[in-house]
Structure formats: C-alpha cells, structure tokens
Design a protein around this motif. Sequence first.
Motif, PDB file in Angstrom:
ATOM      1  N   VAL A  37       0.878  -1.178   0.000  1.00  0.00           N
ATOM      2  CA  VAL A  37       0.000   0.000   0.000  1.00  0.00           C
ATOM      3  C   VAL A  37       0.910   1.221   0.000  1.00  0.00           C
ATOM      4  O   VAL A  37       1.829   1.308   0.824  1.00  0.00           O
ATOM      5  CB  VAL A  37      -0.917   0.012   1.234  1.00  0.00           C
ATOM      6  CG1 VAL A  37      -1.640   1.340   1.357  1.00  0.00           C
ATOM      7  CG2 VAL A  37      -1.920  -1.136   1.168  1.00  0.00           C
ATOM      8  N   THR A  38       0.678   2.148  -0.919  1.00  0.00           N
ATOM      9  CA  THR A  38       1.618   3.262  -1.024  1.00  0.00           C
ATOM     10  C   THR A  38       0.942   4.564  -1.442  1.00  0.00           C
ATOM     11  O   THR A  38      -0.021   4.559  -2.207  1.00  0.00           O
ATOM     12  CB  THR A  38       2.734   2.925  -2.044  1.00  0.00           C
ATOM     13  OG1 THR A  38       3.628   4.025  -2.145  1.00  0.00           O
ATOM     14  CG2 THR A  38       2.168   2.597  -3.417  1.00  0.00           C
ATOM     15  N   CYS A  39       1.473   5.673  -0.907  1.00  0.00           N
ATOM     16  CA  CYS A  39       1.104   7.002  -1.414  1.00  0.00           C
ATOM     17  C   CYS A  39       2.239   7.564  -2.264  1.00  0.00           C
ATOM     18  O   CYS A  39       2.146   8.675  -2.776  1.00  0.00           O
ATOM     19  CB  CYS A  39       0.781   7.943  -0.257  1.00  0.00           C
ATOM     20  SG  CYS A  39       2.156   8.233   0.873  1.00  0.00           S
ATOM     21  N   ASN A  40       3.303   6.787  -2.408  1.00  0.00           N
ATOM     22  CA  ASN A  40       4.473   7.162  -3.191  1.00  0.00           C
ATOM     23  C   ASN A  40       4.164   6.940  -4.678  1.00  0.00           C
ATOM     24  O   ASN A  40       3.935   5.814  -5.110  1.00  0.00           O
ATOM     25  CB  ASN A  40       5.656   6.293  -2.741  1.00  0.00           C
ATOM     26  CG  ASN A  40       6.965   6.669  -3.405  1.00  0.00           C
ATOM     27  OD1 ASN A  40       6.988   7.384  -4.399  1.00  0.00           O
ATOM     28  ND2 ASN A  40       8.051   6.174  -2.845  1.00  0.00           N
ATOM     29  N   ASN A  98      -1.034 -13.383  -5.541  1.00  0.00           N
ATOM     30  CA  ASN A  98      -2.212 -13.157  -4.693  1.00  0.00           C
ATOM     31  C   ASN A  98      -1.974 -12.099  -3.620  1.00  0.00           C
ATOM     32  O   ASN A  98      -2.381 -12.254  -2.465  1.00  0.00           O
ATOM     33  CB  ASN A  98      -2.641 -14.474  -4.028  1.00  0.00           C
ATOM     34  CG  ASN A  98      -3.238 -15.436  -5.014  1.00  0.00           C
ATOM     35  OD1 ASN A  98      -4.172 -15.095  -5.726  1.00  0.00           O
ATOM     36  ND2 ASN A  98      -2.701 -16.639  -5.080  1.00  0.00           N
ATOM     37  N   ALA A  99      -1.279 -11.050  -4.007  1.00  0.00           N
ATOM     38  CA  ALA A  99      -1.039  -9.938  -3.086  1.00  0.00           C
ATOM     39  C   ALA A  99      -1.749  -8.697  -3.626  1.00  0.00           C
ATOM     40  O   ALA A  99      -2.033  -8.589  -4.819  1.00  0.00           O
ATOM     41  CB  ALA A  99       0.458  -9.675  -2.957  1.00  0.00           C
ATOM     42  N   SER A 100      -2.040  -7.762  -2.744  1.00  0.00           N
ATOM     43  CA  SER A 100      -2.665  -6.505  -3.163  1.00  0.00           C
ATOM     44  C   SER A 100      -1.588  -5.464  -3.450  1.00  0.00           C
ATOM     45  O   SER A 100      -0.593  -5.378  -2.725  1.00  0.00           O
ATOM     46  CB  SER A 100      -3.594  -5.975  -2.068  1.00  0.00           C
ATOM     47  OG  SER A 100      -4.669  -6.862  -1.843  1.00  0.00           O
ATOM     48  N   PHE A 101      -1.781  -4.699  -4.511  1.00  0.00           N
ATOM     49  CA  PHE A 101      -0.934  -3.536  -4.803  1.00  0.00           C
ATOM     50  C   PHE A 101      -1.874  -2.351  -4.938  1.00  0.00           C
ATOM     51  O   PHE A 101      -2.556  -2.179  -5.943  1.00  0.00           O
ATOM     52  CB  PHE A 101      -0.136  -3.774  -6.083  1.00  0.00           C
ATOM     53  CG  PHE A 101       0.712  -2.599  -6.504  1.00  0.00           C
ATOM     54  CD1 PHE A 101       1.421  -1.854  -5.569  1.00  0.00           C
ATOM     55  CD2 PHE A 101       0.800  -2.233  -7.844  1.00  0.00           C
ATOM     56  CE1 PHE A 101       2.204  -0.770  -5.955  1.00  0.00           C
ATOM     57  CE2 PHE A 101       1.585  -1.156  -8.240  1.00  0.00           C
ATOM     58  CZ  PHE A 101       2.287  -0.428  -7.294  1.00  0.00           C
ATOM     59  N   LEU A 102      -1.976  -1.543  -3.866  1.00  0.00           N
ATOM     60  CA  LEU A 102      -2.994  -0.495  -3.780  1.00  0.00           C
ATOM     61  C   LEU A 102      -2.323   0.866  -3.603  1.00  0.00           C
ATOM     62  O   LEU A 102      -1.431   1.019  -2.768  1.00  0.00           O
ATOM     63  CB  LEU A 102      -3.944  -0.776  -2.619  1.00  0.00           C
ATOM     64  CG  LEU A 102      -4.690  -2.126  -2.690  1.00  0.00           C
ATOM     65  CD1 LEU A 102      -5.525  -2.336  -1.446  1.00  0.00           C
ATOM     66  CD2 LEU A 102      -5.572  -2.187  -3.936  1.00  0.00           C
ATOM     67  N   PHE A 103      -2.807   1.840  -4.370  1.00  0.00           N
ATOM     68  CA  PHE A 103      -2.178   3.164  -4.374  1.00  0.00           C
ATOM     69  C   PHE A 103      -3.219   4.253  -4.572  1.00  0.00           C
ATOM     70  O   PHE A 103      -3.012   5.205  -5.325  1.00  0.00           O
ATOM     71  CB  PHE A 103      -1.095   3.233  -5.465  1.00  0.00           C
ATOM     72  CG  PHE A 103      -1.495   2.598  -6.780  1.00  0.00           C
ATOM     73  CD1 PHE A 103      -2.120   3.337  -7.766  1.00  0.00           C
ATOM     74  CD2 PHE A 103      -1.256   1.249  -7.010  1.00  0.00           C
ATOM     75  CE1 PHE A 103      -2.502   2.766  -8.968  1.00  0.00           C
ATOM     76  CE2 PHE A 103      -1.625   0.656  -8.205  1.00  0.00           C
ATOM     77  CZ  PHE A 103      -2.248   1.412  -9.197  1.00  0.00           C
ATOM     78  N   ASP A 145      -6.910   1.613   2.256  1.00  0.00           N
ATOM     79  CA  ASP A 145      -6.240   0.614   1.403  1.00  0.00           C
ATOM     80  C   ASP A 145      -5.719  -0.559   2.226  1.00  0.00           C
ATOM     81  O   ASP A 145      -5.764  -1.710   1.786  1.00  0.00           O
ATOM     82  CB  ASP A 145      -5.088   1.265   0.635  1.00  0.00           C
ATOM     83  CG  ASP A 145      -5.532   1.849  -0.699  1.00  0.00           C
ATOM     84  OD1 ASP A 145      -6.691   1.621  -1.086  1.00  0.00           O
ATOM     85  OD2 ASP A 145      -4.711   2.522  -1.356  1.00  0.00           O
ATOM     86  N   ILE A 146      -5.211  -0.284   3.421  1.00  0.00           N
ATOM     87  CA  ILE A 146      -4.734  -1.366   4.292  1.00  0.00           C
ATOM     88  C   ILE A 146      -5.873  -2.334   4.604  1.00  0.00           C
ATOM     89  O   ILE A 146      -5.726  -3.557   4.501  1.00  0.00           O
ATOM     90  CB  ILE A 146      -4.141  -0.786   5.604  1.00  0.00           C
ATOM     91  CG1 ILE A 146      -2.855  -0.013   5.313  1.00  0.00           C
ATOM     92  CG2 ILE A 146      -3.869  -1.910   6.608  1.00  0.00           C
ATOM     93  CD1 ILE A 146      -2.329   0.765   6.509  1.00  0.00           C
TER      94      ILE A 146
END
Length: 813
Positions: A574-577, A599-604, A807-808
Amino acid sequence: MQVLKFGGTSVGSTQAIEQVCSIVAAYKRKGNMAIVVSAMSGITDKLIQCGQLAGQGQEQYKVLLQEIEAKHLDTIRGLFPITVQSGLLSQVKKQLNQLESLCDGIFQVEELSKRSLDKIMSFGELLSSWLVAEKLKHSGLSATWKDSRELIATDAQFGHALVDFDITDHQITSYFQHQQSEYVVLPGFISATIDKETTTLGRGGSDYTAAIVAAAMDANVLEIWTDVSGMMTADPRLVPQAIAIPRISYEEAMELSHFGAKVIYPPTIQPVMNRRIPIWIKNTFAPDDYGTLIQDNGEKAFPVTGISGIQKIALLTLEGSGMVGIPGFSKRLFDALLREKVNVILITQSSSEHSITVGIHESDMLKAKAVVDSEFAQEIHDKRIEPLIVEKDLCIVAVVGDNMKNHHGMSGKFFGALGRNAINVRAIAQGSTEKNISAVINKSDVRKALNVMHEAFFESEAKQLNVFVAGTGNVGGKLLEQLQLQQQYLLDELGLQVRIIAISNSRKMRFSESGLNLQHWKEELAAGDSMDLARFAQKVQAMNLRNSVFVDNTASDEVAGLYATFLQHGISVVTCNKIACSADYANYKKLKDLARKFNASFLFETNVGAGLPVINTLNDMVRSGDKIQTIQAVLSGSLNFIFNHFVNGANFREVVKAAQDEGYTEPDPRIDLSGKDVMRKILILARESGAILEMEDIRNNSFLPDDCLNAKDVPAFYEQLDVHAAHFQQLLQAAAGKGERLKFVAQYDNGLASVGLQSIGPAHPLYHLEGKDNIVLFTTNRYSAQPLIVKGAGAGADVTASGIFADIIRTVR
C-alpha cells in the motif's frame, strides 16, 4: 484398574516428582493403580550419546556418565530426608556402576550394537521409576516397583521391538492378579525377549508401555500426564493462538500424531482403541486443567479438529513416458524403498500414470535415491524414465477432522488460505475417508502456513493483519495515530486484529513480532536499530507472517524499488508514493502482474487525490465493462490554492510565497508549479483506464517562463517571478476579461494526455473548485451525457493517511 503414565518433564526435577506423587496420592483408587514412568528429561539423549562416544573410542562418554550420576544423586538429596539417603544413594550408584562397565566394554571394542544401545538406554527409565516408587513408599503409600522387562515380551528387533501380545497379556494379568500393593510403578519404554535380553519399544515407548498394560487389564482409562494441557489445535510454539481440544476421536488422534503432534504417538493408541479404553491427556503442572479426552467420536465445534505438520521431508518423484500403461512400476518403487527400510509418509500419483511422488524423511533421501536408481537402472539407461528426482527442505502440513467429510469446501478453504498468502504447494494428498488433507510446502513457510490454516479454520471471530510501515513524517505519523485510535473498533466491528510489526524512517527501524505499542511508537522507534533499507526488507521477508502488508509513506525511489520483492513474497503493498506507478510502463505493469500472480494486493489510491476515492471509482467502472472516454481534473491542491488566491490586484510572487509558508507547496515551489506532479497523477489515471503511456507522452503546457524554471535556487526563482510579473498578470487579465478563472487542468482524451493552465468559465464544474480541493470528471460510455464527478479535499496529511488506512483494510476485504 487405573493406569497413569508420567513423561520425562513430569519427573525431570525434585519438584516435578513431588508433584507426581501428590497427583497419585490424591486419586480415589478403583483397584490397583499402575504408574508408568519415563526417564528424567534429557537423560535418554545423554545415554545415547554415551553409547555413541564409547563406540567411537572417545573418552568424553565418561563426562556424560558423571552428569547422569550427578542428576540422579542430586534428585535423591532433594527428595528424601538425610536419614534415608545413604541406602538410596548406594542403590543408584550400583546401577550406574553397571552402566559404566557396559560403556567401558563398548569403548574397548569400539563397537556399539543395537542390542548394547537398548541396554544402555534402559537405565533412564529403570532409575527414574525406582525413584518414584521409593518416594511413594516414603510418603506412606503401599507402593512397589516392578521391572517392565518381566512383563512385556518382544522379538529381538533391537531399537524398535515388536510386542508378543499373547505372552505379554498373560504375564501382565498374572502379575496384577496376585499383586497386593495398591500402587505399582513400572519403567516405560523397556521390554525383553524370551531370552531376557533388554529391548526398547521405539519412539514414544513409555506411552506404549502404559497402553499395553491398560489394554491387558481392561483399565477404565489410560491417563497420559505430560507438560501441556492436552492436544492443541496446532503446535503452540508455532501458533500462539492455538487452543486445547477437549475431546477427540481415536482416529483423529492417530492422524494428528502421524502428522507430527508429539503429545501422543500412534502405536500408543492402537491397543487401547481396540478395547475402547479412553485416553486422557493431562498436565502434570496444571492438574486441574481438563486436558484432552480421546474416545469414540462425538459432537465437534469445528469440522476440523486440529492442524499439524511434519518437518524435514523430501519428495521423491519417479517419472517418464515409459511408465504409462505399464503395470508394476509402483510395486517395484515401494519394494526398493522397503529393502532399505525407508518409511513412506505421503503418496500421490498423476492420473496420466506419467509420474508417482512419495514423501519420506529427509534423512533417508540418499539411500532412497541410490536404491531406486539401481532398481530402475535399465529403464533409466533406455531413457524410458528419468533418474529419481529428489527435492528437500520441505515439510508436510495437514488438517484433520472426522467431520470434514460432512462439510463442503474444506479443500477449497485449505488451499485458498495457502494461496492467498503465496505459499506454494508442491504435492497434495487426501485420505479416502476424507479425514485429512495434507500438502507438501517449503519448510521456510511452515510457521506461516500453520497460522494461516489455524486462522481459516478456528479463528472466525478475528483475522490478523501484520503491517510494516516505512515513513513516519506528516502522513506516516497521522496514519499511526489513526490506526491506534481505531484498533479496538476494527477488532470489535470488523473482526480484524491490526498489528504494526515494524516502523521505520530514514534514521531508525524497529521490529516487534508481537506488535508495537502505538501509544508509544515514537519512543519505540527511537530505541530501534539504525535504518538499513536492505536489512529492513530482508527481515520483513524472513518473518514470513501471514496477511502481511508493507506501507510506504515516503517519496523515495529506493523504497519504491522494494515493491517487486515484497509482492513476490506474497506481501501486499500500500503506497502514497507515486514513483513506482509513474515510472516506466514496464515497471508499472510488472508490479500489477506480480500482485495478481502471487495473490497480493498492490494499492495506491492516495497517488491521486489523497483520500478521495478516485482510483477505486475508476477501477470499478473499468472492471464492470465501462470504457473511459475522457478524464478532466484538477489534481494539485497547492496549484488550486494558488490560482484561487491569484485574483485581481494580487501579486503572483506573494501568492506563491503565501502558499509555501502555509505548507501547501514543496520547499521548492517549482516542483508544484512545473506541473510534473500533476503529470504523474494523470499518467496513473490513464494507465488505470487501460492506456499504455509513458511520462514523455504527456504534453506539458507550462505557464512558467524558462527563466523561472531554471533559476539556480529558490530565492533566485522568486526574483524571476518579480521579473515576469507582467506575464502572470496578462494570464490573469485574459481570463478575467472573459469572466473565467485560471485552473491547472490535467486531461486524458482517448489515449492522449496533457496538463496545463486553462481559463475555465462559470458553467464548468472546475470553475467553482475552492481552496485546495481536487476534482476529477470521468466521461465514459455509461456517463456520457453528464460526467461522473469525484470532488473533495485532495491534499493534507489527515486525508492522505485515511486513504492509506482504507487501502490497508482493503487488502483483507
């Protein structure tokens, strides 16, 4: 009759033996009581080492003999008053002298046979059981000691003798029928041939001794007293939240013990199961705890009764086209393994008959490889099959339960839980009774797998989320504050236990596997180790915790460079970058693909619009089949603030300086005024819409003169703003003359993207945007007459942190 067995830890010290005697004395007897005793904890291992060292001609065995003697003599001195110690010490020394003579003989010939080792190992149980019997007698109880070698008859297979139950049952029943003492203490583990040669019953032999006696005497119950309060749903050393199992069937207990549950061993169960005698596992050090009762099946709270695993497994795979349709290959494989006494733990075969895979103990893999390749040497030479493939560093995890066959979806739940946490399954087996499902995985994943499965099958009320945070500035600090305030709410309302496992900034990093105290995170971080980004990433991966989430609150390209590694290990990001998603398209796509693959989340979400639901809204439309035609947006809170305050009579330089002083711009305002940050944001939105774009594909219609952009520093930049004041006033007056306002607008239109200053009229939704708010207009196939509008605060630590927070939570929902 009652039969009680006490394990090594139960008699491992003076205090423990006194506790055993208190437990025994407190019983209301129903006829004779048989008390089976293991060797004191650690003694059997030392006895084995003595034999091995003596057999190798190494005199260090004498040091171990002294340690064994000291342990038993010290126990006597602690258990008995000094007035009776002399005779007891003399008796123990006499036994130990025999042990020393036996080891001396082995040392002389430098050869240790299995027969001699059995004789050596017997001294542990002989000494401990005799001490317990003497303590009971000294306590005033009618107790006697009986040598189990006179009761349990076996063959001459030293090391793991097979019991002759006809002779054994007769000898046990005959002895107890004529026994007058109320308490009979027996050494576990040891037995004898008909020629009176000492043998042992193998691993878990003391439990087995107790079961043999209980079955022969048709006891009311067999009690196994150990150092845990019964069988657990999982190994508590690996799964801290494991709970005790109050009742379990014989079959379930055998399955769990086969798959590594060490509270009880499989051979123990068989004799008493045949007689339907219950087994009760109790805790010597917490005798009031209920423990676990093993008996015929009853009602269960969960379809799965327990989870277990076997470490140090190797997989052997025999494969080749020459096996298809040819009978006898499996028989030859198992016959070959039998010749080398290799125990097969797991079997699976492809439906095409092209391969067969078996799981064995890793210690047997070299001899298994040699014997199988020898057996199939001709077929290997003819290239009809491949040489045996051996894989090591594996383990087996299994779920067990009588009621699994009555519940649909057990396999899906099992493998789904593993898959969501990027745990690769190497082989699968399921018993025909549907009482267990087992999978072979990498040994490095065993702790994670057991916790994942325990959560899936037993922890319906709360799901654990393990979070690793990088960056504790304005946004990171607010995020930690919000998480701390909402921890109890998340647990109560969402059944989500959020644990912050690590916090780091550019100077320090702090880890805690049990979770950091967020009320004092600043103090915890200050006491941490020096920050090392590579070491931080390695530790996150090495901890290998389930439901792991890495949160990047930085603007660092080095931190963004870690995303691929984390995603490959099933760790959500999870990133704001904005760096990762606005870098080369190939890198952006790689990260998205890795998230899907593992199977992982990539959320931004916070890459655009801070806490506004911009990206999620866009994703929902695209996933539901809508097509994006155009995007028009004001995506810079700082630029919107500047141009909302740059009105008639205002000086552009003073407005920019005020925005900087308020903290709305970067320390170097050119970063905002150049439009590069807005370019990144529209690039991300275009990519999420399905466009393949690079940064250089975006047209930047800059309103800043080159002299301003290229100034040597910030003071020089402000000087150039004064020099070009007329330019800015001309822009303002041109817009005002048309009754319009200046807005820095990002646009995407069917594959083309641009950013730049525009003059917006009153009828347009962008015209009325105030303060530092953001706005995004989506025109799509479905929203063609009127665009879908997302509008609100697009900057600020609070709203950005709340977007990251959302997002978390989204990673597990």
